[in-house]
Write an enzyme that holds these catalytic residues in place. Structure first.
Site, mmCIF file in Angstrom:
data_model
loop_
_atom_site.group_PDB
_atom_site.id
_atom_site.type_symbol
_atom_site.label_atom_id
_atom_site.label_comp_id
_atom_site.label_asym_id
_atom_site.label_seq_id
_atom_site.Cartn_x
_atom_site.Cartn_y
_atom_site.Cartn_z
ATOM 1 N N HIS A 182 75.496 68.657 61.615
ATOM 2 C CA HIS A 182 74.497 69.096 60.647
ATOM 3 C C HIS A 182 74.624 70.585 60.424
ATOM 4 C CE1 HIS A 182 71.861 71.013 63.601
ATOM 5 N NE2 HIS A 182 72.166 70.030 64.398
ATOM 6 N N LYS A 236 57.892 69.536 61.073
ATOM 7 C CA LYS A 236 57.757 70.211 59.775
ATOM 8 C C LYS A 236 56.507 69.714 59.038
ATOM 9 C CE LYS A 236 60.586 69.452 56.205
ATOM 10 N NZ LYS A 236 59.821 69.346 54.948
#
Length: 914
Positions: free
Chosen positions: A147, A576
């Protein structure tokens, strides 16, 4: 080298000083004294600014940095990046040194080691055979993912490996004066090579580049160290066993991978890429086996007149292609030549598609292992048992662990994609179905009807959309991979953003289309794994699984998966979505409820923890995190992701890698079998945690999602805009072409806050939550929180992780990033809130833990910060100045390069920023 009679950290300081001096000498030799003095000047002023918040030092620092030419700026960035990198290498080597010192001194086994775990269980009444039986149903699987925060080039990593090896050589050997001089010269050469190696990639990574990078860790660590771990555990159990029979454990630990199979938001992962990724993995496994067999042949020079061998071994030797008269009486070498011939034919058949090779090849890894076992049994039964315990033992284990596919590749896709694909398939087969307009119950009924039918839904004679064709092709490639490499090649299909039963059944239908689910036989060839990511999805996860298990057709399929259902929990997106404290609490509650649902249905729960490197993405020490899981959440089976810089930090060095693998196995063993009454918190703890979570959620959402202008503040005060231009990953930073926080991926969200040294996702909201909790009765409330910290592993681990992240944060440096926000009123309004919350979090943490300063209970991290951050801080200061220049319109390629170099250096220095 003598390491017992010195201060335990003095050797580390010596290493850091020597490596730093050598790098300094290199810089002076390459660029002159002026550049060297400049770098030292910046370092000293940075330390004054960090230590004393010295405003004069800040002004001098800004003036110096503003006066730098682009060329000198790049030199400064590279210097501090490599100073930090060398300090990391020295630290890793010191961990190895101290571990060896404990072992040599005969110290008791340390927490996190398998020896400690085994002894702890023996002490409470388990036998060695009990533990061996436990591993028959165990699974421990770290899963490597690629990632956008894995920034380090393999070429730089190779240089690190050389430096680490040379440091290790000095610890393990008593060097003569000449040898010490040669070692020092080799170190200087390695550091010069490092300095002259390009830090940045010249082009963006492809998925196959990421596959190749991931395979490096198998070369460095997995292929060799995992077999050693098994051997060590078997020996530890054998020492405590009542029987003299050797203990042979099943291969319960296997490393998995997402690289090449993770399609969620990555359009570059296709069926062709999956095929190639599997081929690359397979070839790496075969090349390892070839090398090991050749080494084994060189070692087993046993002659027929001096030893006996079994009839099976003789028969194997007769099939050898090696007809040399010099080896006519060496049956083991000839047997190995026969095995090598078959293995080479197998590699060609699987990876080159040479049909002519099929006749002499191995059909399965088990056949290959059977031949190795013939050698093992012959040696063991003819007076050569000692020869079975070295290379042959490790090779046999490697074949059992890695097979012909090296590592299972997980498939992953977003539920929205599956939904659209099924809608198109249904509409094409039966116009007017309007699947997307159906409610959840109607969708479930349509999907179940399809699962009851053996006929295919898709037609070869219809041209579907690109998306549908791509998805069907991926599932077809998965079926092909299982037929080619075995069922271990593809074991899991993960559904991102799962929020209903229909999401699971949609994947079941797609698997049926390619033969990976066969309804007439009630057989499912892969695990269907829902991934619950948002706060709301975590809260509903147990209810969704309850509904799923009430469907008889699905429960029958689980019988073919050993009555085991895997569930993945997303740490990143839940953080988040709701902030650090609420994410951790909702994950804990979800696990507790899932344990109850699975117990009710007599199914085994396997949790897959989607943790990142940073605390903001569920990171932190793995041992403590696993032991802090709710009762029943670790049932001998555990999977977790390994991501970002953490992969390099954990697995690039073989000894460090083996230690990290051992920690996972030991923690799973302890969490599954040791009784911890304190893990079941009293009602007062649960009530307090619920209140804290409510207030933290309110504070976090209030800042991130409800404060006008916050998106602008985030984009202007961090490097999020510049991350997209850095060639560090194959996947885009946002799910959509927007600046919305909702659309931003969790990885770059956390990564950006780490770069500006705020680490906001790892602590924001905690201070406000504690203040609100203590309003009613400060004395009693604080006493309760202190009790929770002392008695409840979940809460103490939560605070420990936050302590770590706050220690790595730096509000003074963060203030310089805030200065990049153009709107002064917006900047002051938001940064003042962040600064206030930061101070409140530290104050609350100290009050609850009783610490006078951060990381008081973690001297290792305190030492690490002390050693590394003087080299890391200047990178932040330089980065701020470069961002200001770039955003003011200085679109100089050298400025852009400097920004990317600083991002790289800060990420590598922080080590767990991703």
């Amino acid at each position: 080298m003598q390491i017992f009679d010195q201060d335990k950290d003095s050797l580390l300081q010596d290493d850091i000083r020597q490596l730093g001096r050598m790098l300094g000498d290199t810089i002076r030799a390459q660029h002159g004294t002026e550049v060297f003095d400049l770098i030292e000047n910046i370092r000293q002023r940075s330390i004054r600014f960090r230590r004393d918040l010295d405003t004069d030092a800040r002004q001098q620092l800004e003036e110096t940095l503003l006066s730098l030419s682009p060329e000198k700026t790049v030199q400064v960035i590279r210097a501090f990046s490599y100073f930090s990198l060398l300090a990391n290498i020295a630290e890793d080597q010191h961990h190895i040194r101290r571990t060896r010192a404990h072992l040599v001194a005969g110290s008791p086994p340390r927490k996190g080691s398998l020896s400690h775990a085994v002894q702890s269980l023996i002490d409470v009444g388990f036998t060695a055979q009990d533990l061996a039986d436990f591993f028959k149903h165990a699974l421990v699987s770290p899963v490597l993912t690629a990632h956008p925060t894995e920034v380090q080039r393999k070429s730089v990593l190779n240089c690190q490996m050389v430096i680490a090896r040379l440091l290790d050589e000095r610890d393990r050997m008593q060097l003569t004066a000449d040898e010490a001089a040669e070692n020092e010269e080799a170190l200087r050469r390695a550091i010069l090579t490092l300095w002259q190696t390009r830090m940045l990639r010249s082009s963006k990574l492809s998925v196959l580049d990421e596959v190749e990078n991931g395979l490096s860790y198998f070369d460095y660590t997995m292929l060799r160290e995992l077999p050693h771990l098994y051997a060590g555990l078997e020996d530890v159990l054998a020492l405590r066993a009542t029987s003299k029979d050797p203990i042979a454990l099943p291969s319960f630990m296997k490393v998995g991978s997402w690289i090449g199979g993770d399609r969620d938001g990555n359009p570059f992962v296709t069926a062709e890429v999956l095929d190639q990724a599997l081929r690359m993995q397979s070839q790496r496994a075969f090349h390892f086996y070839f090398a090991e067999l050749r080494m084994l042949s060189s070692q087993l020079s046993l002659a027929k007149g001096l030893v006996n061998c079994s009839a099976q071994l003789d028969e194997l030797a007769l099939r050898s292609p090696d007809q040399s008269p010099h080896r006519a009486d060496e049956p083991y070498r000839r047997a190995i030549a026969a095995i090598l011939g078959r293995l080479e034919a197998t590699c060609d058949r699987l990876n080159v598609n040479q049909a002519s090779a099929a006749a002499g090849s191995y059909a399965t890894p088990e056949e290959f292992l059977d031949d190795l076992n013939i050698i093992h049994r012959s040696l063991a039964s003819n007076g050569s048992a000692a020869l079975t315990r070295g290379r042959l033992r490790h090779l046999r284990r490697a074949v059992d662990v890695f097979g012909f596919s090296l590592a299972p590749v997980d498939l992953r896709q977003n539920s929205d994609v599956h939904e659209r694909v099924l809608a198109e398939l249904f509409e094409t087969a039966s116009p007017g179905t309007r699947y997307l307009e159906m409610d959840e119950d109607a969708r479930i009924e349509v999907l179940l009807q399809e699962l009851r039918s053996c006929r295919p839904l898709a037609s070869q004679h219809v041209r579907y959309s690109d998306e549908t064709r791509s998805e069907l092709a991926i599932f077809t490639a998965a079926r092909r991979a299982q037929l080619q490499y075995g069922k271990d090649a593809i074991r899991n299909c993960i559904i991102s953003k799962a929020n209903g039963v229909s999401d699971v059944l949609e994947v079941a239908v797609l698997l049926k289309e390619v033969g990976l689910l066969r309804p007439a036989e009630n057989v499912l060839d892969v695990n269907i794994v829902p991934l619950f990511e948002t706060i709301d999805d975590l809260r509903r996860s147990a209810e969704i699984m309850q509904h799923l298990f009430a469907i008889n057709e699905y429960k029958l399929l689980l019988a073919s998966r050993d009555d085991t259902q895997e569930v993945m929990l997303g740490y990143s997106d839940s953080n988040k979505d709701g902030g650090f404290l609420t994410s951790g609490w909702e994950l804990y509650k979800a696990e507790t409820k899932l344990v109850e649902v699975f117990r009710e249905h007599a199914l085994r729960l396997r949790l897959f923890h989607g943790r990142g490197g940073s605390v903001g993405r569920g990171g932190g020490p793995s041992y403590e995190a696993i032991l802090a899981q709710p009762s029943g959440a670790v049932q001998g089976q555990l999977r977790l992701t390994e991501q970002g810089e953490v992969i390099t930090a954990k697995y690039a060095n073989p000894e460090v890698g083996r230690r990290n693998l051992e920690v996972l196995a030991a923690a799973t063993l302890e969490a599954s079998l040791l009784t911890h009454p304190e893990k079941d918190p009293v009602p007062a703890f649960l009530d307090a945690m619920e209140k804290l979570s409510h207030e933290a959620f309110k504070a976090y959402r209030g800042l991130v999602y409800e404060t006008e202008g916050f998106e602008t503040y985030f984009w202007e005060s961090t490097v999020i805009s510049e991350i997209a231009g850095l060639n560090i990953g194959s996947r885009p930073a946002s799910r959509k072409n927007s600046r919305s926080i909702e659309d931003l991926r969790a990885i770059p969200w956390v990564f950006s806050w780490a770069q500006c040294r705020l680490m906001l996702p790892g602590w924001f909201g905690f201070g406000s939550a504690v203040q609100a909790f203590l309003k009613a009765d400060k004395e009693k409330g604080l006493a309760l929180l202190q009790r929770m910290h002392q008695e409840w592993p979940f809460f103490s681990t939560l605070l420990s992780n936050m302590d770590m992240v706050l220690a790595k944060s730096d509000i003074a440096i963060a203030s310089r990033y805030a200065g990049l926000v153009e709107d002064t009123a917006l900047r002051d309004r938001i940064f003042s809130r962040i600064r206030t919350e930061h101070a409140a979090a530290i104050e609350a943490l100290k009050a609850i833990t009783g610490q006078e300063e951060l990381q008081e209970g973690n001297p290792l991290l305190k030492r690490s910060i002390r050693n590394r951050f003087p080299y890391l801080d200047p990178l932040n200061h330089v980065q701020v100045e470069l961002l200001r220049q770039y955003r003011e319109g200085r679109q100089d390629e050298r400025v852009r390069t400097g920004i990317h170099l600083s991002i790289n250096g800060i990420a590598a220095g922080l080590r767990n920023s991703g």
